[in-house]
Design an enzyme around this catalytic site. Sequence first.
Site, PDB file in Angstrom:
ATOM      1  N   PHE A 113       0.851  -1.187   0.000  1.00  0.00           N
ATOM      2  CA  PHE A 113       0.000   0.000   0.000  1.00  0.00           C
ATOM      3  C   PHE A 113       0.892   1.244   0.000  1.00  0.00           C
ATOM      4  O   PHE A 113       1.835   1.325   0.793  1.00  0.00           O
ATOM      5  CB  PHE A 113      -0.923   0.001   1.217  1.00  0.00           C
ATOM      6  N   ASP A 182       1.969  -5.944   7.433  1.00  0.00           N
ATOM      7  CA  ASP A 182       0.752  -5.142   7.468  1.00  0.00           C
ATOM      8  C   ASP A 182      -0.418  -6.080   7.164  1.00  0.00           C
ATOM      9  O   ASP A 182      -0.463  -6.710   6.107  1.00  0.00           O
ATOM     10  CB  ASP A 182       0.847  -4.025   6.422  1.00  0.00           C
ATOM     11  N   TYR A 207     -11.077  -0.925  10.300  1.00  0.00           N
ATOM     12  CA  TYR A 207     -12.310  -0.443   9.665  1.00  0.00           C
ATOM     13  C   TYR A 207     -12.672  -1.224   8.414  1.00  0.00           C
ATOM     14  O   TYR A 207     -13.707  -0.966   7.811  1.00  0.00           O
ATOM     15  CB  TYR A 207     -12.214   1.049   9.341  1.00  0.00           C
ATOM     16  N   LYS A 208     -11.846  -2.188   8.014  1.00  0.00           N
ATOM     17  CA  LYS A 208     -12.141  -3.003   6.841  1.00  0.00           C
ATOM     18  C   LYS A 208     -12.907  -4.251   7.289  1.00  0.00           C
ATOM     19  O   LYS A 208     -14.056  -4.165   7.690  1.00  0.00           O
ATOM     20  CB  LYS A 208     -10.848  -3.345   6.107  1.00  0.00           C
ATOM     21  N   ARG A 354     -12.488  -3.643  -8.154  1.00  0.00           N
ATOM     22  CA  ARG A 354     -12.096  -4.441  -6.991  1.00  0.00           C
ATOM     23  C   ARG A 354     -13.326  -4.829  -6.186  1.00  0.00           C
ATOM     24  O   ARG A 354     -14.168  -3.978  -5.878  1.00  0.00           O
ATOM     25  CB  ARG A 354     -11.111  -3.640  -6.130  1.00  0.00           C
TER      26      ARG A 354
END
Length: 395
Positions: A113, A182, A207-208, A354
């Site tokens: 990321f 990560d 939060y995912k 996605r």
Amino acid sequence: MTDFAATRDAFHLPEGITYLDGNSLGPMPRHAVDRVAAMMRDQWSEMLITGWNRAGWYVQPRKVGDRIARLIGAGEGQVVMGDTLSIKVFQAVSAALRMRPGRRVILSDSGNFPSDLYVAQGLAETVGAELRVVAPEEVAAHITRDLAVLMLTEVDYRTGRRHDMAALTAAAHEAGALTVWDLAHSAGAVDVDLLGAGADFAVGCTYKYLNGGPGAPAFIWVHPDHADAARPCLQGWMGHAQPFAFEQGYAPAQGIERMRVGTPPVIALAALDAALDVWEGVDMAALRARSIELSEAFIAGVEAACPELVLHSPRDPAQRGSQVGFRHPQAYAVMQALIAQGVVGDFRAPDVLRFGFAPLYNDMEDVARAVEVLAGVLRQGLWDRPEHHRRAAVT
């Protein structure tokens, strides 16, 4: 046996929406509203500052961290919450660098990321280290004896490609380096086993797939062998051994507590704690099997109905996380048309559609509807409307 119908019922899913974007932001657990309201009404309102002791706000980062530990193959007392993921990346990488004096190379990959790379680049420039970025499939070949830290996101945010954590950690250790993983697209999505893999540091957002809400706090894990040796550059008040002694010099707390920085976000942690209730009784192996079932059905359906799309994720589910990407020259407009039809995924530059699959609430009906709507959008050219080409601030 994990009851995925019951976990689905635990979320508020808006009527008419097929939600395949939990890999960006999970939906709201139904009882999060009441949990946060109760915290504000009964604790903040009535206890005021005494809530730090009476309501346990001060120890909340560790208590919530213990609930996440089970989902990532960690032990009790090894995970602490707070701050943002970028801050936790900075802490982990800086601590790992300190533990390998004389080595100045941080290795990562181009599928990481970008924020992680930004953090590592800034740290490297500050301390005189070097950030090396290679293709994801070339990471193992670039683990050399001058390496200090291997910093990787386990599941690629665009392709869903999954690194072999155990194998790469073993290779890094053989070269004398430490690892920072990560788990932003892993925690709550795949069967992570940090202790089994022998990892050194891990960080992640909540939060995912963990459904903690927008801006929910991040977590950090340190292997117990390193917990009393790790010293991050970012040394905050809450990570002090005696924060309320207000000493001028910094003395690190024991274990994972030293990875705390500032005042914890108590309201956000209340929402996250409510979200973690849904995970009680969920078997991670069953979750992984369900994830593969959903993603395999989606790939098969899309490839049969939408031959113009090109798979951008590994075909082997063992090498894939819980998301699937397809490429299209007008991917942004196609995704906006999909969203307008009630199927919510997201777009990643330059040309990736996605889709995230969260077994806690996604089912085969979601897969079938998403395939049907996507095929219709492409067949009818619904994406080629002016409103679908206008770029919003968040894509």
